[in-house]
Design a protein around this motif. Structure first.
Motif, PDB file in Angstrom:
ATOM      1  N   GLY A 167     -23.724 -48.618 -25.655  1.00  0.00           N
ATOM      2  CA  GLY A 167     -24.900 -48.632 -24.787  1.00  0.00           C
ATOM      3  C   GLY A 167     -26.158 -49.095 -25.493  1.00  0.00           C
ATOM      4  O   GLY A 167     -27.244 -48.970 -24.954  1.00  0.00           O
TER       5      GLY A 167
ATOM      6  N   MET B 282     -18.661 -42.539 -21.401  1.00  0.00           N
ATOM      7  CA  MET B 282     -19.112 -41.473 -22.286  1.00  0.00           C
ATOM      8  C   MET B 282     -18.409 -40.158 -21.951  1.00  0.00           C
ATOM      9  O   MET B 282     -17.896 -39.477 -22.838  1.00  0.00           O
TER      10      MET B 282
ATOM     11  N   GLY C  86     -25.974 -52.895 -22.568  1.00  0.00           N
ATOM     12  CA  GLY C  86     -27.326 -52.354 -22.605  1.00  0.00           C
ATOM     13  C   GLY C  86     -28.361 -53.406 -22.219  1.00  0.00           C
ATOM     14  O   GLY C  86     -29.280 -53.146 -21.433  1.00  0.00           O
TER      15      GLY C  86
ATOM     16  N   LEU D 109     -15.788 -37.949 -24.273  1.00  0.00           N
ATOM     17  CA  LEU D 109     -16.087 -36.571 -24.654  1.00  0.00           C
ATOM     18  C   LEU D 109     -14.967 -35.636 -24.222  1.00  0.00           C
ATOM     19  O   LEU D 109     -14.583 -34.726 -24.945  1.00  0.00           O
TER      20      LEU D 109
ATOM     21  N   LEU E 161     -21.271 -46.841 -17.996  1.00  0.00           N
ATOM     22  CA  LEU E 161     -21.486 -46.308 -19.350  1.00  0.00           C
ATOM     23  C   LEU E 161     -21.375 -44.783 -19.363  1.00  0.00           C
ATOM     24  O   LEU E 161     -20.779 -44.197 -20.270  1.00  0.00           O
ATOM     25  N   ILE E 162     -21.985 -44.133 -18.362  1.00  0.00           N
ATOM     26  CA  ILE E 162     -21.907 -42.670 -18.291  1.00  0.00           C
ATOM     27  C   ILE E 162     -20.444 -42.235 -18.151  1.00  0.00           C
ATOM     28  O   ILE E 162     -19.996 -41.294 -18.810  1.00  0.00           O
TER      29      ILE E 162
ATOM     30  N   SER F  16     -27.680 -50.075 -11.894  1.00  0.00           N
ATOM     31  CA  SER F  16     -27.232 -48.684 -11.797  1.00  0.00           C
ATOM     32  C   SER F  16     -25.722 -48.579 -11.919  1.00  0.00           C
ATOM     33  O   SER F  16     -25.206 -47.661 -12.573  1.00  0.00           O
TER      34      SER F  16
ATOM     35  N   CYS G  17     -29.556 -39.015 -13.113  1.00  0.00           N
ATOM     36  CA  CYS G  17     -28.235 -39.630 -13.281  1.00  0.00           C
ATOM     37  C   CYS G  17     -27.492 -39.698 -11.951  1.00  0.00           C
ATOM     38  O   CYS G  17     -26.814 -40.690 -11.662  1.00  0.00           O
TER      39      CYS G  17
ATOM     40  N   VAL H 207     -28.874 -42.534 -10.036  1.00  0.00           N
ATOM     41  CA  VAL H 207     -28.296 -43.799 -10.499  1.00  0.00           C
ATOM     42  C   VAL H 207     -26.941 -44.017  -9.831  1.00  0.00           C
ATOM     43  O   VAL H 207     -26.642 -45.113  -9.346  1.00  0.00           O
TER      44      VAL H 207
ATOM     45  N   LEU I  57     -32.657 -34.934 -16.023  1.00  0.00           N
ATOM     46  CA  LEU I  57     -31.477 -35.606 -16.567  1.00  0.00           C
ATOM     47  C   LEU I  57     -30.394 -35.703 -15.500  1.00  0.00           C
ATOM     48  O   LEU I  57     -29.939 -36.796 -15.159  1.00  0.00           O
TER      49      LEU I  57
ATOM     50  N   VAL J 101     -20.103 -44.385 -28.433  1.00  0.00           N
ATOM     51  CA  VAL J 101     -20.973 -44.260 -27.255  1.00  0.00           C
ATOM     52  C   VAL J 101     -22.365 -44.814 -27.542  1.00  0.00           C
ATOM     53  O   VAL J 101     -22.936 -45.553 -26.740  1.00  0.00           O
ATOM     54  N   LEU J 102     -22.917 -44.458 -28.713  1.00  0.00           N
ATOM     55  CA  LEU J 102     -24.251 -44.959 -29.036  1.00  0.00           C
ATOM     56  C   LEU J 102     -24.238 -46.474 -29.220  1.00  0.00           C
ATOM     57  O   LEU J 102     -25.223 -47.153 -28.945  1.00  0.00           O
TER      58      LEU J 102
ATOM     59  N   ALA K  13     -24.920 -48.920 -15.504  1.00  0.00           N
ATOM     60  CA  ALA K  13     -25.307 -47.703 -16.231  1.00  0.00           C
ATOM     61  C   ALA K  13     -24.313 -46.592 -15.946  1.00  0.00           C
ATOM     62  O   ALA K  13     -23.927 -45.840 -16.840  1.00  0.00           O
TER      63      ALA K  13
ATOM     64  N   VAL L  75     -16.559 -40.777 -31.428  1.00  0.00           N
ATOM     65  CA  VAL L  75     -17.130 -40.724 -30.079  1.00  0.00           C
ATOM     66  C   VAL L  75     -18.630 -40.998 -30.155  1.00  0.00           C
ATOM     67  O   VAL L  75     -19.176 -41.797 -29.393  1.00  0.00           O
ATOM     68  N   PHE L  76     -19.279 -40.355 -31.126  1.00  0.00           N
ATOM     69  CA  PHE L  76     -20.714 -40.547 -31.295  1.00  0.00           C
ATOM     70  C   PHE L  76     -21.045 -42.019 -31.539  1.00  0.00           C
ATOM     71  O   PHE L  76     -21.865 -42.625 -30.848  1.00  0.00           O
TER      72      PHE L  76
END
Lengths: 261, 282
Positions: free
Chosen positions: B218, B262, B235, B266, B258-259, B252, B26, B29, B22, B214-215, B255, B210-211
């Motif tokens: 992406g 997120m 996405g 958080l 997006l990270i 990348s 990341c 990326v 993980l 974020v979901l 992506a 947040v959940f």
């Protein structure tokens, strides 16, 4: 009087939410038994789409692949996720650890998918079912650890100390004391991990490599939806939903009333 | 073995797996996002900010903003529907509450593709909803599918359970004595709700939001299937860079954006929770 009416409105709202959540699924179940297969008209009850499914060899192959991937990733994730949960719960809480364990659950699938694809291709790894397993373990570890941790919240660590005081080794204590106590939680976590792996599509799609040999069931479902809907998909949907719901309900039962949801 | 070493040994395989499969990917990326795309779709290892500059030029910026807007709408609708649902569950008899929560979460554990497909059946021009409307005398089928409406609906359908669960967790920890005191002091139920219940359960709303956000931002499947490929979200853009355009560095960079979003959310949520007195939602 006002109180009664607002409670009634709240319950009506909750009822509508359940209708929203389950209505669409029930429609698919009904359609799977429709002879015509299309939502245009009800032409009589029939099992013909299930029979078509039973003869569809490419789907059988994909289901086989999915079961292999789900078993392997569940086994690995349950073992190391359970140990991880015990390690985390034995110490004082740490926000950093919580964040690390939360990340795999919330990171967008597509991001994990391309990150792993880049990683595997940098290593020049051949892709196939094994690389899907490596990928699925990532999110499954997090879910297993989360479920086992809720179980451990009510765990009385003095029994572990008592066992050690009586001369049992750490491994014996784990095997004869800790594991039997948390076993329902571990089994529930495994069932949920299995369900997640069986249903996962994007990460598997990116890490499977090309070719039908490593096509999984959700990948077949995606192409059925995307490139020409056949009525068989309703039968697929009914079976998949039935299996998922049963596994999850068994898992919830194992977790017991106190730790539910 | 000392307890610390034993603890470390227990956690090592799990944390090691997450580090290798993980964290390292990341970071890779992140690294890729600063390189140039090669002529034949490979990667030229020349340092550049070009991918990020491209991500914010008008064409792609509008896709990013549109994704954020759709994710925001999905979050808002989920909160508006989820709050009263969670409230109804908290008010339900205690022996029913866990069963109700299981029923809320059950769809989440099942196949997302199939749950999304169900909406194609319901929303398309010949779909059940348009047939029902035609039966009621509508002459033109409503364009329900392949637009932003369908995408938001699909996202709410997919992620509402998280919102309900997070808000429930917050509501169920609320001290009933506070509400009684408020009533004793003469506050109406509405003002008790607005001045006590709602502010104290906002961390739960934030956690759920947040959940869902974020979901949603992406998400790939929902815009692909319910947006019909006409409405592109981040996405789908990332997907294309990796599987069609073969521009991994640009994919990348997207992506990684997006990270970053997120992590920012958080962090904000963690600060919000700390400020509201250490209550840990969900």
């Amino acid at each position: 009087m006002r109180r009664g009416r607002s409670a009634g409105l709240l319950n009506l709202h909750l009822g509508l939410v359940f209708l929203f959540l389950y209505g669409p699924i029930l429609v698919l179940v009904a359609l799977s038994f429709n002879r015509a297969g299309l939502p245009t008209a009800w032409t009589g009850f029939s099992f013909r789409w299930y029979e078509a499914l039973a003869r569809n060899a490419s789907i059988h192959h994909a289901v086989g692949n999915t079961i292999i991937v789900a078993f392997a990733s569940t086994l690995i994730a349950t073992a190391i996720g359970t140990l991880l949960a015990i390690g985390v719960e034995r110490g004082r809480g740490s926000p950093a650890l919580d964040a690390i364990l939360f990340a795999p659950m919330i990171i967008p699938d597509i991001v994990l998918a391309i990150a792993l694809l880049s990683f595997f291709s940098m290593l020049k790894m051949t892709l196939g079912l094994h690389s899907i397993v490596l990928a699925h373990v990532v999110f499954n570890i997090a879910f297993v650890a989360a479920v086992v941790r809720t179980r451990l919240k009510h765990f009385d660590w003095s029994v572990v100390e008592a066992s050690a005081d009586l001369g049992a080794s750490a491994f014996t204590t784990f095997r004869l004391v800790t594991l039997p106590i948390i076993f329902p939680g571990v089994l529930a976590a495994a069932l949920l991990a299995f369900t997640l792996s069986v249903d996962e599509f994007i990460i598997a799609y990116f890490t499977s490599g090309a070719g039908p040999a490593s096509t999984t069931f959700p990948m077949r479902i995606y192409s059925m939806i995307r490139f020409g809907v056949t009525p068989e998909i309703n039968a697929v949907a009914t079976i998949v939903m039935g299996v998922s719901f049963s596994l999850v309900l068994v898992a919830q039962r194992l977790l017991g009333a106190r730790d539910r949801a | 073995m000392t307890p610390t070493i034993r603890r470390a040994a227990l956690m090592a395989p799990g944390l090691g797996w997450l580090a290798l499969f993980l964290l390292v990917p990341c970071l890779l990326v992140l690294g890729l996002s600063f390189f140039e795309r090669g002529v034949y779709g490979g990667i030229d290892y020349i340092f550049t900010f070009e991918n990020y500059r491209r991500a914010v030029d008008p064409l792609y910026r509008s896709i990013l903003l549109n994704s954020a807007w759709i994710a925001f709408l999905a979050t808002l609708v989920s909160a508006l529907i989820g709050y009263p649902a969670a409230y109804a569950i908290v008010k339900a008899p205690e022996r029913w509450q866990s069963a109700l929560l299981v029923l809320i979460m059950l769809p989440f554990w099942s196949n997302y593709l199939i749950r999304t497909y169900a909406w194609i059946v319901l929303l398309n021009r010949e779909g059940l909803i348009n047939r029902a409307l035609a039966g009621l005398g509508a002459t033109e089928p409503l364009p329900l599918l392949y637009n932003d409406f369908a995408i938001v609906l699909g996202l709410v359908y997919g992620y509402l359970p998280f919102m309900v669960l997070a808000i429930y967790a917050s509501l169920s920890r609320l001290d009933p004595a506070l509400l009684e005191q408020s009533a004793d002091l003469g506050a109406s139920p509405v003002s008790t709700f607005l001045r006590i219940t709602l502010p104290l359960t906002l961390p739960g709303v934030a956690a759920g939001s947040v959940f869902v956000f974020v979901l949603s931002i992406g998400n790939f499947i929902t815009p692909d299937l319910l947006g019909g490929g006409r409405r592109v979200m981040v996405g789908n853009l990332i997907y294309k860079q990796f599987l069609a355009a073969r521009d991994w560095p640009f994919g990348s960079a997207l992506a990684f954006l997006l990270i970053a979003i997120m992590m920012l959310l958080l962090l904000t949520q963690a600060l919000l929770v700390r400020r509201s007195g250490g209550e840990r939602p969900a």
